[in-house]
Scaffold this motif. Structure first.
Motif, PDB file in Angstrom:
ATOM      1  N   SER A   1       0.847  -1.181   0.000  1.00 20.49           N
ATOM      2  CA  SER A   1       0.000   0.000   0.000  1.00 20.49           C
ATOM      3  C   SER A   1       0.888   1.237   0.000  1.00 20.49           C
ATOM      4  O   SER A   1       1.300   1.718   1.055  1.00 20.49           O
ATOM      5  CB  SER A   1      -0.918   0.001   1.227  1.00 20.49           C
ATOM      6  N   PRO A   2       1.183   1.759  -1.191  1.00 13.96           N
ATOM      7  CA  PRO A   2       2.057   2.937  -1.271  1.00 13.96           C
ATOM      8  C   PRO A   2       1.537   4.116  -0.445  1.00 13.96           C
ATOM      9  O   PRO A   2       2.321   4.904   0.067  1.00 13.96           O
ATOM     10  CB  PRO A   2       2.055   3.275  -2.764  1.00 13.96           C
ATOM     11  N   ILE A   3       0.191   4.231  -0.303  1.00 10.65           N
ATOM     12  CA  ILE A   3      -0.372   5.336   0.481  1.00 10.65           C
ATOM     13  C   ILE A   3       0.174   5.300   1.908  1.00 10.65           C
ATOM     14  O   ILE A   3       0.473   6.321   2.500  1.00 10.65           O
ATOM     15  CB  ILE A   3      -1.920   5.252   0.523  1.00 10.65           C
TER      16      ILE A   3
ATOM     17  N   MET B   1      -8.242  -4.547  -3.035  1.00  7.13           N
ATOM     18  CA  MET B   1      -7.276  -4.156  -4.056  1.00  7.13           C
ATOM     19  C   MET B   1      -5.830  -4.346  -3.584  1.00  7.13           C
ATOM     20  O   MET B   1      -4.987  -4.851  -4.327  1.00  7.13           O
ATOM     21  CB  MET B   1      -7.512  -2.701  -4.456  1.00  7.13           C
ATOM     22  N   GLU B   2      -5.532  -3.963  -2.334  1.00  4.47           N
ATOM     23  CA  GLU B   2      -4.164  -4.080  -1.817  1.00  4.47           C
ATOM     24  C   GLU B   2      -3.765  -5.554  -1.669  1.00  4.47           C
ATOM     25  O   GLU B   2      -2.639  -5.936  -1.989  1.00  4.47           O
ATOM     26  CB  GLU B   2      -4.046  -3.357  -0.476  1.00  4.47           C
TER      27      GLU B   2
ATOM     28  N   ASP C   1     -13.088   1.752  -7.197  1.00  3.06           N
ATOM     29  CA  ASP C   1     -11.879   0.953  -7.469  1.00  3.06           C
ATOM     30  C   ASP C   1     -10.853   1.784  -8.228  1.00  3.06           C
ATOM     31  O   ASP C   1      -9.660   1.741  -7.938  1.00  3.06           O
ATOM     32  CB  ASP C   1     -12.225  -0.276  -8.328  1.00  3.06           C
ATOM     33  N   TYR C   2     -11.354   2.520  -9.221  1.00  2.00           N
ATOM     34  CA  TYR C   2     -10.432   3.330 -10.013  1.00  2.00           C
ATOM     35  C   TYR C   2      -9.766   4.392  -9.147  1.00  2.00           C
ATOM     36  O   TYR C   2      -8.550   4.579  -9.202  1.00  2.00           O
ATOM     37  CB  TYR C   2     -11.171   3.980 -11.205  1.00  2.00           C
TER      38      TYR C   2
ATOM     39  N   ARG D   1      -9.252   4.337  -6.002  1.00  3.21           N
ATOM     40  CA  ARG D   1      -8.348   3.683  -5.057  1.00  3.21           C
ATOM     41  C   ARG D   1      -7.014   3.340  -5.740  1.00  3.21           C
ATOM     42  O   ARG D   1      -5.940   3.625  -5.216  1.00  3.21           O
ATOM     43  CB  ARG D   1      -9.035   2.410  -4.527  1.00  3.21           C
ATOM     44  N   ALA D   2      -7.122   2.731  -6.927  1.00  7.70           N
ATOM     45  CA  ALA D   2      -5.910   2.355  -7.663  1.00  7.70           C
ATOM     46  C   ALA D   2      -5.098   3.599  -8.015  1.00  7.70           C
ATOM     47  O   ALA D   2      -3.866   3.604  -7.923  1.00  7.70           O
ATOM     48  CB  ALA D   2      -6.285   1.585  -8.933  1.00  7.70           C
TER      49      ALA D   2
ATOM     50  N   LYS E   1      -5.038   6.474  -6.388  1.00  8.45           N
ATOM     51  CA  LYS E   1      -4.413   7.005  -5.166  1.00  8.45           C
ATOM     52  C   LYS E   1      -3.152   6.223  -4.821  1.00  8.45           C
ATOM     53  O   LYS E   1      -2.113   6.797  -4.494  1.00  8.45           O
ATOM     54  CB  LYS E   1      -5.398   6.866  -4.001  1.00  8.45           C
ATOM     55  N   GLN E   2      -3.252   4.880  -4.898  1.00  9.71           N
ATOM     56  CA  GLN E   2      -2.102   4.035  -4.583  1.00  9.71           C
ATOM     57  C   GLN E   2      -0.969   4.288  -5.574  1.00  9.71           C
ATOM     58  O   GLN E   2       0.196   4.416  -5.195  1.00  9.71           O
ATOM     59  CB  GLN E   2      -2.497   2.548  -4.620  1.00  9.71           C
TER      60      GLN E   2
ATOM     61  N   HIS F   1      -4.182  -2.734 -12.089  1.00 10.17           N
ATOM     62  CA  HIS F   1      -5.439  -2.403 -11.411  1.00 10.17           C
ATOM     63  C   HIS F   1      -6.060  -1.142 -11.993  1.00 10.17           C
ATOM     64  O   HIS F   1      -7.267  -1.068 -12.207  1.00 10.17           O
ATOM     65  CB  HIS F   1      -5.200  -2.206  -9.908  1.00 10.17           C
TER      66      HIS F   1
END
Lengths: 203, 383
Positions: free
Chosen positions: A111-113, A146-147, B153-154, B156-157, B159-160, B191
C-alpha cells in the motif's frame, strides 16, 4: 475535558483502533471504578505483552518463544505454505481446522499510500523459506481487496521462476458467495466473482 | 416514478413541512430566499444522498437543530415505498425503507431517482473538466449502480499509484537521478487499467447514447444550431467508434500510454493519463463546424446547453428503465416565451415534474397542475 491524568487516560485509550472519544471515556471511568487489583493486573499484562511476546523467526506470527506453536508442531505439513497479511488471519484460518500446513505472515499488504512496499513486508524471508524446495504448494491468502490482490499478484510474480519446473504450485483462495447466505443479498462484485470462479458439479 | 408526499423536519429553513404531491406538474412559487430550492434540494438529496448546492451536510440542518429528516412516499407503477433519511452532520446518516432501518445508507439508494437541473449546472459548460466527468459518472451509476464500485476501485488504484510515483520521485531526487526500482508499479498499472478501461468504455457508450438526445433537446430549447458531446480521452485511443466499445482495446491502449509516459510520471510523481484526466467537450455548431461551447457560447447558449444535457439524461433514463422525477429549479426565468412553451411541452410529458419559480407569470399557463406558494418556512396550496 477532565483534569490531568483522567484526560490523559482517555486520550491514550482513544488512540486504540475502533475506540472513539465516547468509548474511551466509558472505559476510563470503568477503570476508575474497578478493583485496584484488576487494574494492576491489566497494567502488568500490557507491559508483559510488550516485553515477552515476539514474532516467530520463521513465519512472523506472534509467538511466546523464538518459534511459534505452529512452526514447532511436527504434525503440520511442511510442504504447504499459506501466506497471510496478519497474525489475526492465522487465527481465522486455524478456526476452520481445514488447513494442516504452515503459515507465513507478511505483516501487511502493499500500500504505497501507507508507505508499505515489498521491503516493508516479510517477502525476503518468504523467498528464503521457499529456496530449499520443501514447499510444493503456496497458498496466497491475502485479503480480497485491491491491496491484497496487488500483494498476491506481486508474490505470484516473485515466485514464478520456482514454478517453471513444476516443483511449486501457487494458488489463491477462492472468493465468492458466503455459505448459508441468500444469492439475492450478494453484492454485484461478489456475485460476479462467484460466476467467474464457478465449478463443475457431478450429478 | 413519482412522490405523493414529502415531509421535512429541520431541513434548511423548514422546522416542519408537509407537502402533498400529485402526478404531473407541481410548481413552487415564492420570492427569492424563501426556501423553494430547499424543497427540491431535499428531494435530490433523498435520491442521491448528496446536495447539488453544498458539499458538507451542516448547512442542510436548520440552525439550532441537531439533525434533519427527509421523508417521502415514492410510487413506481403499483408499488409504493416510504423512504426516510436522517442527516447527521459529522456522523453517519441513517436511512429507513418502509420503516425498516437499512444496514448501509446506500442500500436506500435506487428507490427514488431524480434528474435535477439548477442554475449551478451552468458549471457543466463553464466549469472544469471534473464537473463534466462527474456528470457522466453520476449518470452511469444511475443507469447501472455497479459503476459506483468501479469508480471507487479506479479512485483507489489511482491514489495508490500516485503515492508510489510520489515516493519514487522523492527517492530519485535523493539519489540524484539514479534508477528507482519500480517492480510494483506494474501491479498498480494493471489495477488502474482494468478499472479504468471498464469506466472509460462505459463513458464512451454513454456519450454515444446521449448525443442524439442532447442534440434534440438543444434544438427544442435553443431552436437552432446543433449541440453535441465529444469524449476526448487523455491518451491515444482509437476504438473505431461504434457500440459496444471494445474494453480490452481500451485496456491495452491505457497500458501502452502508461508505459510510454512512465519516465514523465515518475519525474512529476503523478498519473498523467486515464479517465481522471479525460475531457468531455461540449460542442456547438453555428453552421461553420463545431466549436467548443466553453469558449464560444454566449451565456444563453451555455445555459441552454447545460439544460439540454440534463434533459438528455432524463430522456435516456426514461427510455431505458424507471422514469426519474424531473426537477427544474429556476429555469423558466432564463427563457423567452417561445422557448418556455417548448420546455413546458417536455415537462408536461414527465410522470412528475417539480418546478420552482420566483415569479408565477414566468411559468407557462399551459403547465396546469398543482401550485404551492412558498413563504418563509411554509407552503400554501394555491390550486
Amino acid at each position: 475535558m477532565y483534569e490531568g491524568v483522567v484526560q490523559d487516560l482517555i486520550d491514550e485509550l482513544g488512540r486504540l483502533p475502533n475506540i472513539g472519544p465516547k468509548s474511551a471515556q466509558r472505559i476510563a471511568f470503568h477503570l476508575l471504578q474497578a478493583d485496584p487489583v484488576d487494574v494492576k493486573r491489566l497494567a502488568e499484562t500490557l507491559l508483559k505483552v510488550k516485553e515477552t511476546v515476539r514474532f516467530c523467526e520463521v513465519c512472523g506470527n506472534v509467538a511466546a518463544a523464538e518459534r511459534c506453536r505452529i512452526c514447532l508442531d511436527p504434525r503440520r505439513d511442511a510442504s504447504v505454505l499459506c501466506v497471510v497479511e496478519e497474525s489475526k488471519d492465522v487465527v481465522a484460518i486455524e478456526k476452520t481446522r481445514e488447513f494442516r500446513g504452515r503459515y507465513h505472515v507478511l505483516g501487511g499488504a502493499l500500500s504505497p499510500i501507507e508507505g508499505i512496499g515489498p521491503d516493508e513486508l516479510r517477502v525476503r524471508e518468504l523467498m528464503a523459506r521457499l529456496a530449499d524446495g520443501v514447499v510444493t504448494e503456496l497458498i496466497l491468502a491475502t485479503d480480497p481487496n485491491m491491496e491484497g490482490e496487488a500483494t498476491a499478484s506481486f508474490l505470484a510474480r516473485m515466485v514464478k521462476p520456482l514454478t517453471a519446473d513444476g516443483s511449486l504450485r501457487v494458488t489463491r483462495l477462492a472468493s465468492g458467495l458466503p455459505v448459508g447466505g441468500d444469492l439475492e443479498y450478494a453484492d454485484e462484485v461478489t456475485l460476479g466473482r462467484a460466476f467467474a470462479g464457478r465449478r463443475k458439479i457431478d450429478g | 416514478m413519482r412522490l405523493s408526499h414529502l415531509s421535512l423536519v429541520d431541513f434548511r429553513s423548514y422546522a416542519g413541512l408537509e407537502l402533498e404531491l400529485e402526478p404531473g406538474v407541481c410548481v413552487l412559487v415564492g420570492p427569492n430566499g424563501h426556501g423553494k430550492t430547499n424543497v427540491v434540494e431535499a428531494v435530490g438529496y433523498l435520491a442521491t444522498h448528496g446536495s447539488h448546492r453544498v458539499a458538507q451536510d451542516q448547512p442542510l440542518v436548520r440552525i439550532g437543530a441537531q439533525r434533519a429528516v427527509i421523508r417521502a412516499a415514492v410510487h413506481h407503477e403499483d408499488r409504493s415505498v416510504l423512504l426516510e433519511l436522517e442527516i447527521n452532520p459529522g456522523r453517519a446518516n441513517r436511512a429507513r425503507v418502509n420503516r425498516n432501518a437499512v444496514g448501509k445508507t446506500r442500500d436506500a439508494l435506487g428507490y427514488l431517482r431524480t434528474v435535477l437541473f439548477a442554475p449551478e449546472d451552468l458549471a457543466l459548460v463553464k466549469g472544469d473538466p471534473a464537473v463534466r466527468r462527474q456528470f457522466l459518472d453520476e449518470l452511469l451509476v444511475a443507469r447501472t449502480p455497479r459503476f459506483a464500485a468501479v469508480r471507487a476501485d479506479y479512485e483507489r488504484a489511482l491514489k495508490q499509484r500516485n503515492a508510489l510515483l510520489r515516493s519514487a520521485a522523492q527517492l530519485r531526487r535523493a539519489n540524484r537521478g539514479a534508477a528507482v526500482d519500480m517492480t510494483t508499479l506494474d501491479l498498480w498499472d494493471g489495477h488502474l487499467a482494468s478499472a479504468g478501461a471498464h469506466l472509460l468504455a462505459a463513458r464512451l457508450e454513454l456519450v454515444e447514447s446521449l448525443n442524439p438526445l442532447v442534440g434534440k433537446a438543444y434544438g427544442t430549447i435553443a431552436g437552432r444550431d446543433t449541440a453535441l458531446l465529444d469524449y476526448k480521452p487523455s491518451f491515444e485511443l482509437s476504438t473505431g467508434g461504434g457500440s459496444p466499445v471494445d474494453e480490452s482495446a481500451v485496456h491495452d491502449a491505457l497500458i501502452a500510454a502508461l508505459n510510454a509516459g512512465r519516465k514523465d510520471e515518475i519525474e512529476r510523481g503523478m498519473t498523467l493519463v486515464g479517465p481522471h484526466r479525460d475531457e468531455l467537450a461540449l460542442l456547438l455548431d453555428h453552421g461553420h463546424g463545431p466549436v467548443p461551447a466553453k469558449a464560444y457560447a454566449s451565456h444563453g447558449e451555455s445555459w441552454s446547453f447545460a439544460l439540454s444535457a440534463k434533459l438528455a439524461a432524463f430522456e435516456l433514463l426514461r427510455a431505458e428503465a424507471i422514469e426519474p422525477v424531473l426537477i427544474l429549479d429556476d429555469v423558466f426565468a432564463e427563457l423567452d416565451n417561445s422557448r418556455r412553451g417548448q420546455l413546458a411541452q417536455v415537462a408536461a410529458s414527465a410522470e412528475q415534474v417539480l418546478i420552482t419559480a420566483a415569479v408565477e407569470e414566468d411559468v407557462p399557463a399551459s403547465l396546469s397542475g398543482m401550485r404551492y406558494r412558498i413563504g418563509k418556512g411554509t407552503a400554501e396550496r394555491l390550486r
